[in-house]
Design a protein around this motif. Structure first.
Motif, PDB file in Angstrom:
ATOM      1  N   GLN A 307      34.306  18.031  56.266  1.00  0.00           N
ATOM      2  CA  GLN A 307      34.990  16.919  56.930  1.00  0.00           C
ATOM      3  C   GLN A 307      34.630  15.588  56.280  1.00  0.00           C
ATOM      4  O   GLN A 307      35.494  14.714  56.114  1.00  0.00           O
ATOM      5  N   ILE A 308      33.383  15.415  55.891  1.00  0.00           N
ATOM      6  CA  ILE A 308      32.950  14.154  55.293  1.00  0.00           C
ATOM      7  C   ILE A 308      33.366  14.061  53.828  1.00  0.00           C
ATOM      8  O   ILE A 308      33.640  12.972  53.326  1.00  0.00           O
ATOM      9  N   LEU A 309      33.444  15.208  53.158  1.00  0.00           N
ATOM     10  CA  LEU A 309      33.781  15.228  51.728  1.00  0.00           C
ATOM     11  C   LEU A 309      35.061  16.033  51.498  1.00  0.00           C
ATOM     12  O   LEU A 309      35.062  17.036  50.781  1.00  0.00           O
ATOM     13  N   PRO A 310      36.188  15.616  52.070  1.00  0.00           N
ATOM     14  CA  PRO A 310      37.405  16.437  51.998  1.00  0.00           C
ATOM     15  C   PRO A 310      37.936  16.619  50.581  1.00  0.00           C
ATOM     16  O   PRO A 310      38.522  17.658  50.267  1.00  0.00           O
ATOM     17  N   GLN A 311      37.758  15.631  49.716  1.00  0.00           N
ATOM     18  CA  GLN A 311      38.260  15.768  48.344  1.00  0.00           C
ATOM     19  C   GLN A 311      37.456  16.802  47.567  1.00  0.00           C
ATOM     20  O   GLN A 311      38.013  17.575  46.774  1.00  0.00           O
ATOM     21  N   LEU A 312      36.151  16.838  47.794  1.00  0.00           N
ATOM     22  CA  LEU A 312      35.325  17.871  47.155  1.00  0.00           C
ATOM     23  C   LEU A 312      35.657  19.236  47.733  1.00  0.00           C
ATOM     24  O   LEU A 312      35.748  20.234  47.012  1.00  0.00           O
ATOM     25  N   ALA A 313      35.862  19.297  49.048  1.00  0.00           N
ATOM     26  CA  ALA A 313      36.183  20.566  49.702  1.00  0.00           C
ATOM     27  C   ALA A 313      37.529  21.122  49.254  1.00  0.00           C
ATOM     28  O   ALA A 313      37.764  22.334  49.367  1.00  0.00           O
ATOM     29  N   ALA A 314      38.413  20.257  48.750  1.00  0.00           N
ATOM     30  CA  ALA A 314      39.752  20.690  48.361  1.00  0.00           C
ATOM     31  C   ALA A 314      39.783  21.439  47.028  1.00  0.00           C
ATOM     32  O   ALA A 314      40.823  21.994  46.660  1.00  0.00           O
ATOM     33  N   TYR A 315      38.664  21.468  46.307  1.00  0.00           N
ATOM     34  CA  TYR A 315      38.623  22.247  45.064  1.00  0.00           C
ATOM     35  C   TYR A 315      39.018  23.693  45.370  1.00  0.00           C
ATOM     36  O   TYR A 315      38.686  24.236  46.423  1.00  0.00           O
ATOM     37  N   LYS A 316      39.676  24.347  44.433  1.00  0.00           N
ATOM     38  CA  LYS A 316      40.135  25.709  44.652  1.00  0.00           C
ATOM     39  C   LYS A 316      38.991  26.723  44.628  1.00  0.00           C
ATOM     40  O   LYS A 316      39.072  27.776  45.232  1.00  0.00           O
TER      41      LYS A 316
END
Length: 338
Positions: A307-316
């Motif tokens: 939730q805090i790092l959504p762009q990092l979490a979006a990695y495939k």
């Protein structure tokens, strides 16, 4: 009378770092974003849309020395800035080093499909760039740059950072190491023998560059980077030193593919991307990374990180598949660093 700055998209990591720097220098700072939010002490928040050109122009007025946009992504955004900032002292826009291309016109956008670009490094402001257009992130950034430089009635500075690091990021790459160290991982495998170099840029370096731009000490286009371009091994060692925690870093044999099959970090690249330019900082990554690492340790947990790092979490890829990592270390030929 203090200088006045309006920062559009000022509640992200770059805007907040720059706002704090300007406030410390005695500036009157107004931060613009679409929603109500907390801002640093000493500055004002204004709720407005970055694409409401008339509304932005009313905010900027005729007494703004700096109009900084941290959210200018395409020609439409640039057109709004041109309109809003026609009476400003200077417009500064955050672009990206992703606009650079190799001799085959490959950029970071196509790396997963066509292979990582083979750049002639270091990349400077004179290095080739992708043509402007609407197709990809990088072509849209180039379109933004071109329109601003060609149409603005006031002076413009384009800043091109690379892998940005700092507190309050939604894409904090350092979490890849920080979480492993917090989880007590004893051995951390790294793709491409841990030797990948993907240029880093601190938010402090960007804030410094904004100040230099306003003073007229930068050219129209300026690359922003840390003083060095650390390898993934060096990044891991720097983070361990900041946290006071140790783990063994092991390099996996070269993988011909991009992205690699194992040990993939957010800096893992098959070819180096090293950037130098007019706004290269005097501070090395190991000295500049502490604020990001401390913020991650204090504010991010295994439970809330997506939730805090959504762009990092979006990695495939799965960042924290420890079972797979353990198997790779056991079954692969590894380089053990001293």
């Amino acid at each position: 009378m203090p200088s006045r700055a309006v920062i559009i998209g000022g509640t992200g990591q770059v805007g907040l770092a720059t706002a704090r720097r300007l406030i410390g220098d005695g500036w009157d700072v107004q931060v613009v974003s679409r929603g109500a939010t907390a801002v640093p002490d000493g500055c004002w928040h204004i709720e407005a849309d970055a694409r409401d050109a008339d509304g932005l122009h009313a905010i900027v007025g005729t007494d703004t020395d700096l109009l900084l946009s941290c959210v200018a992504f395409d020609a439409l955004d640039a057109g709004c800035l041109v309109h809003a900032g026609r009476s400003a002292g200077r417009i500064v826009a955050i672009s990206s080093a992703s606009v650079y291309c190799d001799n085959q016109a490959r950029t970071l956008d196509e790396a997963a499909r066509g292979g990582f670009p083979s750049f002639s490094v270091p990349l400077t402001e004179q290095s080739p760039t992708i043509p402007p257009g609407p197709e990809t992130y990088s072509t849209r950034k180039r379109a933004m740059e071109a329109l601003l430089l060609g149409k603005s009635a006031c002076p413009v500075t384009i800043l091109r950072p690379c892998a940005i690091h700092g507190p309050e990021s939604k894409h904090a790459r350092e979490w890849w190491f920080v979480k492993r160290l917090l989880d007590g991982r004893a051995v951390i495998p790294l793709a491409y023998e841990g030797r990948s170099r993907f240029q880093t840029t601190s938010v402090a370096a960007i804030a410094d560059a904004v100040v230099k731009a306003v003073a007229g000490d930068l050219p129209e286009i300026a690359n922003v980077s840390d003083a060095d371009s650390p390898s993934v091994v060096e990044i891991g060692r720097a983070i361990m030193a900041i946290m006071g925690v140790k783990a063994e870093l092991v390099g996996l044999s070269d993988d011909p593919d991009f992205p690699p099959s194992h040990g993939l970090t957010p800096w893992s690249v098959s070819q180096p991307m090293i950037v130098r330019g007019a706004a290269t900082s005097a501070t090395r990554y190991a000295e500049a990374a502490a604020p990001a690492v401390h913020w991650l340790v204090e504010c991010v947990t295994s439970a809330n990180w997506t939730q805090i790092l959504p762009q990092l979490a979006a990695y495939k890829n799965a960042h924290f598949d420890y079972e797979k990592e353990d198997l790779v270390v056991i079954t692969s030929e590894c380089i053990h660093f001293p």
